[in-house]
Structures are given as C-alpha cells and as structure tokens.
Motif scaffolding. Structure first.
Motif, PDB file in Angstrom:
ATOM      1  N   THR A  35       5.512   8.050  10.572  1.00 34.94           N
ATOM      2  CA  THR A  35       6.995   7.685   9.866  1.00 34.94           C
ATOM      3  C   THR A  35       6.906   7.811   8.234  1.00 34.94           C
ATOM      4  O   THR A  35       7.918   8.498   7.766  1.00 34.94           O
ATOM      5  N   TYR A  36       5.864   7.264   7.681  1.00 35.41           N
ATOM      6  CA  TYR A  36       5.892   7.082   6.162  1.00 35.41           C
ATOM      7  C   TYR A  36       5.729   8.371   5.654  1.00 35.41           C
ATOM      8  O   TYR A  36       6.445   9.022   4.526  1.00 35.41           O
ATOM      9  N   ALA A  37       4.803   9.301   6.254  1.00 40.75           N
ATOM     10  CA  ALA A  37       4.658  10.587   5.903  1.00 40.75           C
ATOM     11  C   ALA A  37       6.041  11.534   5.840  1.00 40.75           C
ATOM     12  O   ALA A  37       6.238  12.236   5.054  1.00 40.75           O
ATOM     13  N   LEU A  38       6.670  11.108   7.053  1.00 40.82           N
ATOM     14  CA  LEU A  38       7.976  12.152   7.189  1.00 40.82           C
ATOM     15  C   LEU A  38       8.985  11.592   6.269  1.00 40.82           C
ATOM     16  O   LEU A  38       9.628  12.418   5.632  1.00 40.82           O
ATOM     17  N   ALA A  39       9.155  10.435   5.971  1.00 38.90           N
ATOM     18  CA  ALA A  39      10.030   9.847   4.717  1.00 38.90           C
ATOM     19  C   ALA A  39       9.603  10.560   3.397  1.00 38.90           C
ATOM     20  O   ALA A  39      10.385  11.035   2.500  1.00 38.90           O
ATOM     21  N   ALA A  40       8.381  10.477   2.940  1.00 40.57           N
ATOM     22  CA  ALA A  40       7.785  11.180   1.991  1.00 40.57           C
ATOM     23  C   ALA A  40       8.216  12.451   1.849  1.00 40.57           C
ATOM     24  O   ALA A  40       8.433  13.147   0.748  1.00 40.57           O
ATOM     25  N   LYS A  41       8.126  13.508   3.082  1.00 37.36           N
ATOM     26  CA  LYS A  41       8.210  14.717   3.082  1.00 37.36           C
ATOM     27  C   LYS A  41       9.783  15.101   3.078  1.00 37.36           C
ATOM     28  O   LYS A  41       9.890  15.883   2.162  1.00 37.36           O
ATOM     29  N   ALA A  42      10.598  14.280   3.413  1.00 36.44           N
ATOM     30  CA  ALA A  42      12.043  14.211   3.093  1.00 36.44           C
ATOM     31  C   ALA A  42      12.228  14.207   1.571  1.00 36.44           C
ATOM     32  O   ALA A  42      12.878  15.040   0.849  1.00 36.44           O
ATOM     33  N   ARG A  43      11.608  12.960   1.052  1.00 33.84           N
ATOM     34  CA  ARG A  43      11.790  12.861  -0.499  1.00 33.84           C
ATOM     35  C   ARG A  43      11.122  14.073  -1.160  1.00 33.84           C
ATOM     36  O   ARG A  43      11.824  14.627  -2.188  1.00 33.84           O
ATOM     37  N   ALA A  44       9.972  14.765  -0.795  1.00 32.94           N
ATOM     38  CA  ALA A  44       9.445  15.760  -1.567  1.00 32.94           C
ATOM     39  C   ALA A  44      10.267  17.185  -1.319  1.00 32.94           C
ATOM     40  O   ALA A  44      10.349  17.856  -2.096  1.00 32.94           O
ATOM     41  N   ASP A  45      10.859  16.999  -0.085  1.00 35.19           N
ATOM     42  CA  ASP A  45      11.678  18.596   0.155  1.00 35.19           C
ATOM     43  C   ASP A  45      13.016  18.448  -1.055  1.00 35.19           C
ATOM     44  O   ASP A  45      13.719  19.284  -1.303  1.00 35.19           O
ATOM     45  N   GLU A  46      13.606  17.007  -1.187  1.00 37.58           N
ATOM     46  CA  GLU A  46      14.652  17.101  -2.137  1.00 37.58           C
ATOM     47  C   GLU A  46      14.163  17.294  -3.529  1.00 37.58           C
ATOM     48  O   GLU A  46      14.913  17.866  -4.288  1.00 37.58           O
ATOM     49  N   ILE A  59      -2.368   7.789   4.322  1.00 36.44           N
ATOM     50  CA  ILE A  59      -1.508   6.702   4.285  1.00 36.44           C
ATOM     51  C   ILE A  59      -2.259   5.466   3.872  1.00 36.44           C
ATOM     52  O   ILE A  59      -3.178   5.216   4.481  1.00 36.44           O
ATOM     53  N   ALA A  60      -1.794   4.620   2.985  1.00 36.39           N
ATOM     54  CA  ALA A  60      -2.505   3.427   2.735  1.00 36.39           C
ATOM     55  C   ALA A  60      -1.328   2.206   2.847  1.00 36.39           C
ATOM     56  O   ALA A  60      -0.427   2.184   2.003  1.00 36.39           O
ATOM     57  N   ASP A  61      -1.494   1.422   3.541  1.00 34.85           N
ATOM     58  CA  ASP A  61      -0.778   0.534   3.790  1.00 34.85           C
ATOM     59  C   ASP A  61      -0.859  -0.740   2.764  1.00 34.85           C
ATOM     60  O   ASP A  61      -1.828  -0.880   2.006  1.00 34.85           O
ATOM     61  N   THR A  62       0.385  -1.519   2.379  1.00 34.98           N
ATOM     62  CA  THR A  62       0.338  -2.434   1.484  1.00 34.98           C
ATOM     63  C   THR A  62       1.082  -3.637   1.994  1.00 34.98           C
ATOM     64  O   THR A  62       1.317  -3.729   2.997  1.00 34.98           O
ATOM     65  N   THR A  63       0.864  -4.534   1.096  1.00 31.36           N
ATOM     66  CA  THR A  63       1.228  -6.031   1.396  1.00 31.36           C
ATOM     67  C   THR A  63       2.961  -5.963   1.225  1.00 31.36           C
ATOM     68  O   THR A  63       3.380  -7.069   1.203  1.00 31.36           O
ATOM     69  N   LEU A  64       3.467  -4.864   0.603  1.00 34.97           N
ATOM     70  CA  LEU A  64       4.705  -4.937  -0.162  1.00 34.97           C
ATOM     71  C   LEU A  64       5.781  -4.422   0.937  1.00 34.97           C
ATOM     72  O   LEU A  64       6.803  -4.181   0.654  1.00 34.97           O
ATOM     73  N   GLY A  65       5.335  -4.383   2.169  1.00 32.20           N
ATOM     74  CA  GLY A  65       6.403  -4.075   3.128  1.00 32.20           C
ATOM     75  C   GLY A  65       6.742  -2.373   3.198  1.00 32.20           C
ATOM     76  O   GLY A  65       7.714  -2.163   2.960  1.00 32.20           O
ATOM     77  N   GLY A  66       5.661  -1.692   3.216  1.00 34.16           N
ATOM     78  CA  GLY A  66       5.733  -0.187   3.220  1.00 34.16           C
ATOM     79  C   GLY A  66       4.182   0.305   3.324  1.00 34.16           C
ATOM     80  O   GLY A  66       3.546  -0.316   3.385  1.00 34.16           O
ATOM     81  N   ALA A  67       4.105   1.516   2.567  1.00 31.57           N
ATOM     82  CA  ALA A  67       2.961   2.223   2.621  1.00 31.57           C
ATOM     83  C   ALA A  67       2.860   3.321   1.546  1.00 31.57           C
ATOM     84  O   ALA A  67       4.037   3.834   1.089  1.00 31.57           O
ATOM     85  N   TRP A  68       1.949   3.378   0.968  1.00 26.53           N
ATOM     86  CA  TRP A  68       1.724   4.577  -0.135  1.00 26.53           C
ATOM     87  C   TRP A  68       1.189   5.937   0.704  1.00 26.53           C
ATOM     88  O   TRP A  68       0.568   5.892   1.484  1.00 26.53           O
ATOM     89  N   VAL A  69       2.055   6.777   0.430  1.00 23.09           N
ATOM     90  CA  VAL A  69       1.597   8.104   0.886  1.00 23.09           C
ATOM     91  C   VAL A  69       1.222   9.175  -0.206  1.00 23.09           C
ATOM     92  O   VAL A  69       1.739   9.514  -1.194  1.00 23.09           O
ATOM     93  N   SER A  70       0.107   9.771  -0.075  1.00 23.97           N
ATOM     94  CA  SER A  70      -0.487  10.869  -1.049  1.00 23.97           C
ATOM     95  C   SER A  70       0.407  11.899  -0.991  1.00 23.97           C
ATOM     96  O   SER A  70       0.812  12.637  -0.145  1.00 23.97           O
ATOM     97  N   CYS A  71       0.652  12.527  -2.000  1.00 24.67           N
ATOM     98  CA  CYS A  71       1.539  13.570  -2.355  1.00 24.67           C
ATOM     99  C   CYS A  71       1.090  14.208  -3.913  1.00 24.67           C
ATOM    100  O   CYS A  71       0.357  13.441  -4.644  1.00 24.67           O
ATOM    101  N   TRP A  72       1.591  15.193  -4.089  1.00 26.32           N
ATOM    102  CA  TRP A  72       1.319  15.989  -5.404  1.00 26.32           C
ATOM    103  C   TRP A  72       2.436  16.160  -6.294  1.00 26.32           C
ATOM    104  O   TRP A  72       3.681  16.320  -5.578  1.00 26.32           O
ATOM    105  N   ILE A  73       2.348  15.940  -7.514  1.00 23.87           N
ATOM    106  CA  ILE A  73       3.377  15.940  -8.288  1.00 23.87           C
ATOM    107  C   ILE A  73       3.243  17.266  -9.372  1.00 23.87           C
ATOM    108  O   ILE A  73       1.896  16.924  -9.857  1.00 23.87           O
ATOM    109  N   ARG A  74       3.843  18.183  -9.582  1.00 21.81           N
ATOM    110  CA  ARG A  74       3.488  19.303 -10.511  1.00 21.81           C
ATOM    111  C   ARG A  74       3.923  18.898 -11.940  1.00 21.81           C
ATOM    112  O   ARG A  74       5.090  18.378 -11.902  1.00 21.81           O
TER     113      ARG A  74
END
Length: 162
Positions: A35-46, A59-74
């Motif tokens: 689900t975190y990767a799908l949310a990140a993909k939706a943001r990347a698609d935008e 996917i890297a879990d956090t204690t902040l109520g979410g997860a870090w998802v690896s992605c690339w920025i150009r």
C-alpha cells in the motif's frame, strides 16, 4: 556476522559487479503488492516528469506513522550545476623554501584555480601582491576573489588541505 563484516562483503560484491538495482530487486517488493508503494506510485504518476519508482520498491518502516518508499527524482544538469562550486577545497601542493603551489578543486575534483609563485620574479604570489589575499593561505580572501570573479556562487565555502 557483524554489520561491518557485511558491509565489507557488500563492497567486495560491488567491486565484482554488483549493482544497486540488484539490491533493490532483493530488498524491494513489487510496487503493486504494498500500500505504501502504491501511494508513492500515485504521487510519482502526478509528477511523472521528475519522480519515478522502480518496479520493486524498498519500503522502510518508521516510527512516525508511515513508511519511506524508495523512488527516484530527476534533476536537470542545469539545476545540479548550481551546486557544483558550493564546497571548494584549496589543496596545498608545495609550501617550502619560499615556493608556494596550490590549487582549488570543486566538489567533483575539477581544478578551478591554480596558484603558484614560481613564475613571479619577486617570489610573491600575484594574488597577494595585487591585494586580493593577505597571504597564500588566506582562504577568506581567496573565497571573496573566487566569488567576485564568478568562479564560485555566493553560497560557496572554501576549506584548506595541506
């Protein structure tokens, strides 16, 4: 096996041709199964022109109520070039018996300025003689000179080595 031992093994594998993308395929999960990767993909698609995900995302879990998802920025070449000369390094090559040689490198190791008093008849460094810097190791004055000459941006810093 310790973390340090694992790092050494990973470095050895990298020297043998292991690529980061190989690690992503091992540690990542298919984007459509998380689900975190799908949310990140939706943001990347935008932002499809500046951000992208691999088919597998780490996917890297956090204690902040979410997860870090690896992605690339150009980043455009022009955008990156604004930072090229922000951290400069003055390397002293020789400073003995009245002979001074140094050079200034940008962050990528490119020489942007060479300093030497060997060619000067009076043995004084021309930037000192002309009043740009107070002495050969005057990094504050040299940084002002580099900025004024357009060789370094206003945000630049200069360290000395040697």
């Amino acid at each position: 096996m310790s973390q340090e031992d694992l790092k050494k093994q990973l470095m050895a594998l990298r020297e043998q041709g292991l690529k980061f993308t190989d690690c992503v395929h091992v540690f990542g999960v298919p984007v459509d199964t998380n689900t975190y990767a799908l949310a990140a993909k939706a943001r990347a698609d935008e932002s499809f022109d500046t951000m992208a995900l691999d088919d597998d995302a780490v996917i890297a879990d956090t204690t902040l109520g979410g997860a870090w998802v690896s992605c690339w920025i150009r980043i455009e070449d022009k955008e990156a070039s604004e930072y090229r000369n922000t951290r400069l390094l003055m390397i002293i090559d020789l400073d003995e018996r009245g002979v001074f040689k140094a050079h200034v490198d940008d962050m990528e190791g490119n020489i942007i300025l060479t300093l030497s008093n060997e060619e000067d008849e009076d043995g004084e460094l021309s930037l000192v003689r002309d009043g740009f810097i107070k002495h050969p190791r005057d990094t504050e004055g040299l940084l002002v000179y580099l900025k004024e000459m357009g060789m370094a941006p206003e945000s630049a810093s200069l360290e000395i080595q040697g």
